[in-house]
Design an enzyme around this catalytic site. Sequence first.
Site, short mmCIF file in Angstrom:
data_model
loop_
_atom_site.label_atom_id
_atom_site.label_comp_id
_atom_site.label_asym_id
_atom_site.label_seq_id
_atom_site.Cartn_x
_atom_site.Cartn_y
_atom_site.Cartn_z
N ASP A 131 82.20 87.26 59.21
CA ASP A 131 82.99 86.72 58.12
C ASP A 131 82.83 85.23 57.80
O ASP A 131 82.45 84.89 56.69
CB ASP A 131 84.47 87.03 58.37
CG ASP A 131 85.35 86.60 57.22
OD1 ASP A 131 85.04 86.99 56.09
OD2 ASP A 131 86.35 85.88 57.43
N CYS A 246 90.27 103.54 45.12
CA CYS A 246 88.86 103.97 45.07
C CYS A 246 88.71 105.39 45.61
O CYS A 246 89.11 105.67 46.75
CB CYS A 246 88.00 102.99 45.87
SG CYS A 246 86.26 103.49 45.91
#
Length: 308
Positions: A131, A246
Amino acid sequence: MNSLQKYSYLIKREAKRLGFESCGIAKAGFLEEEANNLEQWLKNGYHGNMQYMQNYFDKRLDPRLLVDGAKSVISLSFNYYPEELQNKNSYQLAKYAYGEDYHYVLKSKLKELIFFIQNEIGEVNGRVFVDSAPVLERAWAQKSGLGWRGKHSLLIQKNKGSFFFLAELILDLELEYDVPFKTNHCGKCTRCIDACPTQAILPNNTVDGSKCISYFTIELKDELPATMKGKFEDWMFGCDICQDVCPWNRFSKPHSEEKFNPHQDLLEMNNKDWQEITEAVFKKVFKKSAVKRTKFAGLKRNINFLRN
Ligand code: B12
Ligand code: SF4
Ligand code: SF4
């Protein structure tokens, strides 16, 4: 099996043993296709106040500038979809933040993986990333064959959805490379674009970070802008709306990483509990959590913004 194939096989097998669900390998090099887009993204100010996104432009586009002699980028995914969700009558926390901070949990697994490689294969130099480093993680995951970038810009896998973290190992070791993921399975769907309450998802697979609820509730240190009042639905830390809607996420299965399990109180707390939260409760519920990054005051700011 030649040695490149054998090393790649051993690495993937060990990654699986450590709990990573997918592992793909790409040849390290300059990310030509991404260069203009990244420049444009920054020029348009889509990073808002995230100054760190402006740093290390060249390194972000070329892992060989991050690790001397880098030859391979190993991309890994780690599921964080929780078994149990928060109380419905509660302000919401992004699911990735339910348990212990993933930066620490995954970094220690990546270090184990690199030790394994050094023991099994020999003198290999490399670095581990999760990240926070200047690495375009989703671009590398796609190049490593892990999945495609949805219209919400996140990486999706057909059989798993998108509720997973990405992490990388950049090594000076040559390996067998996977085929980049070339197809896109969003089709005509626009559910994420339609559902985003702040219109942060633009038509060209791009997210204007400076409009995302995740940015406002986690990254922005200043006061929240009045123009956003009433637009955050119930989100007090991060936002999962574009992923919740989604259709590929109907394939999400609960993770099996104990450290990602939430404190039981977190699941049971309702709006009133959150409004009355004390620093002691905050410290108990978010003991090793990424939520501690916003600090108690940051979370209170977000809750007050949703309330008033
Ligand atoms: C900065 C950042 C954010 C910012 C900006 C989001 C963004 N989409 O860039 C904010 C704070 C908003 C954010 C939010 C979230 N994030 Co975030 N974030 C990052 C971080 C650190 C860097 C991303 C980055 O480089 N952005 C910069 C832009 C330039 O990148 P880009 O989207 O790839 O841009 C491309 C497109 O815009 C396209 N493009 C641009 N212009 C044009 C024009 C045309 C014509 C075309 C075709 C294309 C195009 O090309 C660009 C370059 O490739 C990564 C970790 C990492 N180091 O990669 C995690 C990461 C992407 N985040 C992650 C997560 C989980 C989230 C959240 C879900 C957290 C939450 N629940 O609140 C949300 C999701 C919001 C969303 N839909 O994106 C995960 C995603 C995992 C996955 N499955 O993909 C990552 C990979 C962290 C990790 N290690 O797991 N995040
Ligand atoms: S995380 Fe929420 S605010 Fe950000 S792009 Fe997705 S739906 Fe929009
Ligand atoms: S909601 Fe639809 S358009 Fe958005 S990422 Fe998922 S499949 Fe693609």
